[in-house]
Write a protein that holds these residues in place. Structure first.
Motif, mmCIF file in Angstrom:
data_model
loop_
_atom_site.group_PDB
_atom_site.id
_atom_site.type_symbol
_atom_site.label_atom_id
_atom_site.label_comp_id
_atom_site.label_asym_id
_atom_site.label_seq_id
_atom_site.Cartn_x
_atom_site.Cartn_y
_atom_site.Cartn_z
ATOM 1 N N CYS A 1 12.925 -15.338 -47.879
ATOM 2 C CA CYS A 1 13.119 -15.488 -46.438
ATOM 3 C C CYS A 1 14.553 -15.736 -45.974
ATOM 4 O O CYS A 1 14.912 -15.312 -44.866
ATOM 5 C CB CYS A 1 12.210 -16.596 -45.909
ATOM 6 N N PRO A 2 15.423 -16.421 -46.732
ATOM 7 C CA PRO A 2 16.769 -16.683 -46.220
ATOM 8 C C PRO A 2 17.532 -15.455 -45.734
ATOM 9 O O PRO A 2 18.198 -15.532 -44.684
ATOM 10 C CB PRO A 2 17.454 -17.371 -47.409
ATOM 11 N N PRO A 3 17.480 -14.289 -46.420
ATOM 12 C CA PRO A 3 18.190 -13.123 -45.872
ATOM 13 C C PRO A 3 17.661 -12.697 -44.503
ATOM 14 O O PRO A 3 18.443 -12.283 -43.632
ATOM 15 C CB PRO A 3 17.941 -12.036 -46.927
ATOM 16 N N ALA A 4 16.354 -12.795 -44.294
ATOM 17 C CA ALA A 4 15.778 -12.430 -43.000
ATOM 18 C C ALA A 4 16.174 -13.437 -41.927
ATOM 19 O O ALA A 4 16.415 -13.067 -40.765
ATOM 20 C CB ALA A 4 14.255 -12.355 -43.109
ATOM 21 N N GLU A 5 16.253 -14.717 -42.298
ATOM 22 C CA GLU A 5 16.674 -15.737 -41.345
ATOM 23 C C GLU A 5 18.137 -15.537 -40.950
ATOM 24 O O GLU A 5 18.511 -15.719 -39.785
ATOM 25 C CB GLU A 5 16.443 -17.120 -41.946
ATOM 26 N N ALA A 6 18.968 -15.150 -41.917
ATOM 27 C CA ALA A 6 20.372 -14.854 -41.611
ATOM 28 C C ALA A 6 20.470 -13.649 -40.670
ATOM 29 O O ALA A 6 21.303 -13.633 -39.738
ATOM 30 C CB ALA A 6 21.142 -14.583 -42.899
ATOM 31 N N TYR A 7 19.636 -12.662 -40.897
ATOM 32 C CA TYR A 7 19.616 -11.475 -40.038
ATOM 33 C C TYR A 7 19.195 -11.851 -38.626
ATOM 34 O O TYR A 7 19.799 -11.399 -37.640
ATOM 35 C CB TYR A 7 18.675 -10.435 -40.637
ATOM 36 N N LEU A 8 18.162 -12.708 -38.496
ATOM 37 C CA LEU A 8 17.743 -13.128 -37.161
ATOM 38 C C LEU A 8 18.873 -13.874 -36.464
ATOM 39 O O LEU A 8 19.053 -13.734 -35.244
ATOM 40 C CB LEU A 8 16.496 -14.012 -37.225
ATOM 41 N N GLY A 9 19.657 -14.656 -37.224
ATOM 42 C CA GLY A 9 20.805 -15.325 -36.629
ATOM 43 C C GLY A 9 21.795 -14.337 -36.041
ATOM 44 O O GLY A 9 22.389 -14.584 -34.985
ATOM 45 N N ASP A 10 21.969 -13.198 -36.694
ATOM 46 C CA ASP A 10 22.831 -12.145 -36.159
ATOM 47 C C ASP A 10 22.213 -11.526 -34.901
ATOM 48 O O ASP A 10 22.899 -11.302 -33.892
ATOM 49 C CB ASP A 10 23.061 -11.060 -37.200
ATOM 50 N N LEU A 11 20.918 -11.257 -34.960
ATOM 51 C CA LEU A 11 20.234 -10.656 -33.809
ATOM 52 C C LEU A 11 20.234 -11.586 -32.606
ATOM 53 O O LEU A 11 20.241 -11.124 -31.453
ATOM 54 C CB LEU A 11 18.793 -10.303 -34.179
ATOM 55 N N ALA A 12 20.239 -12.892 -32.853
ATOM 56 C CA ALA A 12 20.204 -13.869 -31.760
ATOM 57 C C ALA A 12 21.450 -13.796 -30.877
ATOM 58 O O ALA A 12 21.447 -14.304 -29.748
ATOM 59 C CB ALA A 12 20.039 -15.279 -32.326
ATOM 60 N N LYS A 13 22.514 -13.169 -31.362
ATOM 61 C CA LYS A 13 23.752 -13.049 -30.594
ATOM 62 C C LYS A 13 23.712 -11.869 -29.625
ATOM 63 O O LYS A 13 24.615 -11.727 -28.787
ATOM 64 C CB LYS A 13 24.932 -12.888 -31.553
ATOM 65 N N ARG A 14 22.695 -11.028 -29.738
ATOM 66 C CA ARG A 14 22.630 -9.822 -28.911
ATOM 67 C C ARG A 14 21.949 -10.091 -27.580
ATOM 68 O O ARG A 14 20.850 -10.647 -27.527
ATOM 69 C CB ARG A 14 21.888 -8.714 -29.671
ATOM 70 N N PRO A 15 22.557 -9.681 -26.452
ATOM 71 C CA PRO A 15 21.966 -9.935 -25.133
ATOM 72 C C PRO A 15 20.786 -9.034 -24.800
ATOM 73 O O PRO A 15 20.075 -9.289 -23.829
ATOM 74 C CB PRO A 15 23.140 -9.676 -24.178
ATOM 75 N N ASP A 16 20.573 -7.972 -25.609
ATOM 76 C CA ASP A 16 19.464 -7.060 -25.331
ATOM 77 C C ASP A 16 18.185 -7.451 -26.071
ATOM 78 O O ASP A 16 17.192 -6.716 -26.021
ATOM 79 C CB ASP A 16 19.838 -5.625 -25.688
ATOM 80 N N LEU A 17 18.215 -8.611 -26.732
ATOM 81 C CA LEU A 17 17.058 -9.055 -27.509
ATOM 82 C C LEU A 17 16.679 -10.486 -27.154
ATOM 83 O O LEU A 17 17.524 -11.291 -26.762
ATOM 84 C CB LEU A 17 17.357 -8.998 -29.014
ATOM 85 N N VAL A 18 15.393 -10.790 -27.301
ATOM 86 C CA VAL A 18 14.901 -12.173 -27.312
ATOM 87 C C VAL A 18 14.428 -12.437 -28.728
ATOM 88 O O VAL A 18 13.521 -11.751 -29.219
ATOM 89 C CB VAL A 18 13.748 -12.384 -26.308
ATOM 90 N N THR A 19 15.053 -13.378 -29.413
ATOM 91 C CA THR A 19 14.751 -13.635 -30.819
ATOM 92 C C THR A 19 14.058 -14.979 -30.972
ATOM 93 O O THR A 19 14.500 -15.987 -30.420
ATOM 94 C CB THR A 19 16.028 -13.606 -31.670
ATOM 95 N N LEU A 20 12.988 -14.993 -31.766
ATOM 96 C CA LEU A 20 12.175 -16.189 -31.966
ATOM 97 C C LEU A 20 11.820 -16.315 -33.437
ATOM 98 O O LEU A 20 11.392 -15.348 -34.062
ATOM 99 C CB LEU A 20 10.883 -16.098 -31.136
ATOM 100 N N GLU A 21 11.989 -17.518 -33.988
ATOM 101 C CA GLU A 21 11.723 -17.752 -35.407
ATOM 102 C C GLU A 21 10.535 -18.704 -35.548
ATOM 103 O O GLU A 21 10.620 -19.873 -35.179
ATOM 104 C CB GLU A 21 12.966 -18.338 -36.080
ATOM 105 N N PHE A 22 9.428 -18.190 -36.077
ATOM 106 C CA PHE A 22 8.207 -18.967 -36.257
ATOM 107 C C PHE A 22 8.061 -19.357 -37.732
ATOM 108 O O PHE A 22 8.022 -18.482 -38.601
ATOM 109 C CB PHE A 22 6.976 -18.153 -35.857
ATOM 110 N N HIS A 23 7.953 -20.650 -38.008
ATOM 111 C CA HIS A 23 7.780 -21.123 -39.380
ATOM 112 C C HIS A 23 6.296 -21.387 -39.642
ATOM 113 O O HIS A 23 5.696 -22.267 -39.022
ATOM 114 C CB HIS A 23 8.612 -22.385 -39.619
#
Length: 242
Positions: free
Chosen positions: A41-63
């Motif tokens: 999971c850590p690589p995917a979490e790092a990727y979501l951190g990158d996606l979270a910077k984009r204004p065209d996306l809403v990013t949500l991390e569910f554990h």
């Protein structure tokens, strides 16, 4: 695309207003289902951190919580998030749940660490944006979030779901598959609540923030009942001072 505007003043008693506006094309929602107990999971979490910077996306991390019994209890895990993932598995025709999984706009899914495949799904979702999609606006008024939704009536009522999330979080993992690592998470969902249904036309919902977890911001999605496709979404990051 999301536009954020902050109004503030040093004068005591002045109400703080913060607004987020959904434009003609609603941002695409990327939901990552993950666990700190999962070594993949850590690589995917790092990727979501990158996606979270984009204004065209809403990013949500569910554990999810089904990794909690294999050496490390994830401090952010919640049984309700596991249920949400299971519901997506049923609606998307999956045979099982897995981590890391990214669900794109409630309509497609992919392994969360496969950046190229996820980007393809995001582009496809953006290209399929409906011209009559509802507009969604969030406004912060003191300790409350006001949700305004408007547009033509959908084929069936949409669930309106409020989610609060944390900002950047670091966790030192001492047991389990990720033992010895310091994991970094972004937009970790700390609360989820269905605040109503929408059947078309102007509608307004007010959500009190007092007593809720989630210091990073909030999001609202309008989604087909039964964890179907997401028709509209907006997110609002809270000022650092909060």
């Amino acid at each position: 695309m999301i536009k954020r505007t902050y109004f503030g003043a040093a004068l005591a008693g002045l109400v703080l207003l913060v607004s987020a506006t959904a434009f003609a094309k609603s941002p695409v929602v990327v939901e990552l289902f993950t666990s700190q107990g999962c070594s993949s999971c850590p690589p995917a979490e790092a990727y979501l951190g990158d996606l979270a910077k984009r204004p065209d996306l809403v990013t949500l991390e569910f554990h999810v919580d089904y990794w909690d019994y294999i050496g490390w209890k994830d401090p952010f895990s919640n049984r309700e998030y596991t249920k949400r993932q299971q519901a997506y598995s049923e609606s998307l025709g999956g045979r099982y749940v897995y981590t890391p999984q990214m669900v794109i706009n409630g309509a497609a899914h992919e392994v969360g660490s496969k950046r190229g495949a996820v980007e393809d799904l995001i582009r496809t979702s953006q290209a399929q944006s409906a011209p009559d999609a509802p507009t969604l606006r969030l406004t912060r008024n003191g300790d409350s979030i006001v949700v305004n939704l408007d547009g033509p009536a959908p084929v069936a009522p949409l669930d309106v779901v409020f989610l609060a999330y944390d900002g950047r979080r670091e966790t030192k993992v001492t047991r389990g598959e990720n033992s010895g690592q310091t994991l970094v998470n972004a937009h970790v969902v700390r609360g989820m609540e269905r605040i109503g249904q929408w059947s078309g036309g102007p509608a307004e919902f007010t959500v009190a923030l007092k007593g809720r977890k989630g210091d990073g911001g909030c999001a609202v999605i309008a989604q087909k009942a039964g964890h179907g496709p997401i028709a509209a979404a907006a997110a609002l990051n809270f000022p650092m001072a909060n």
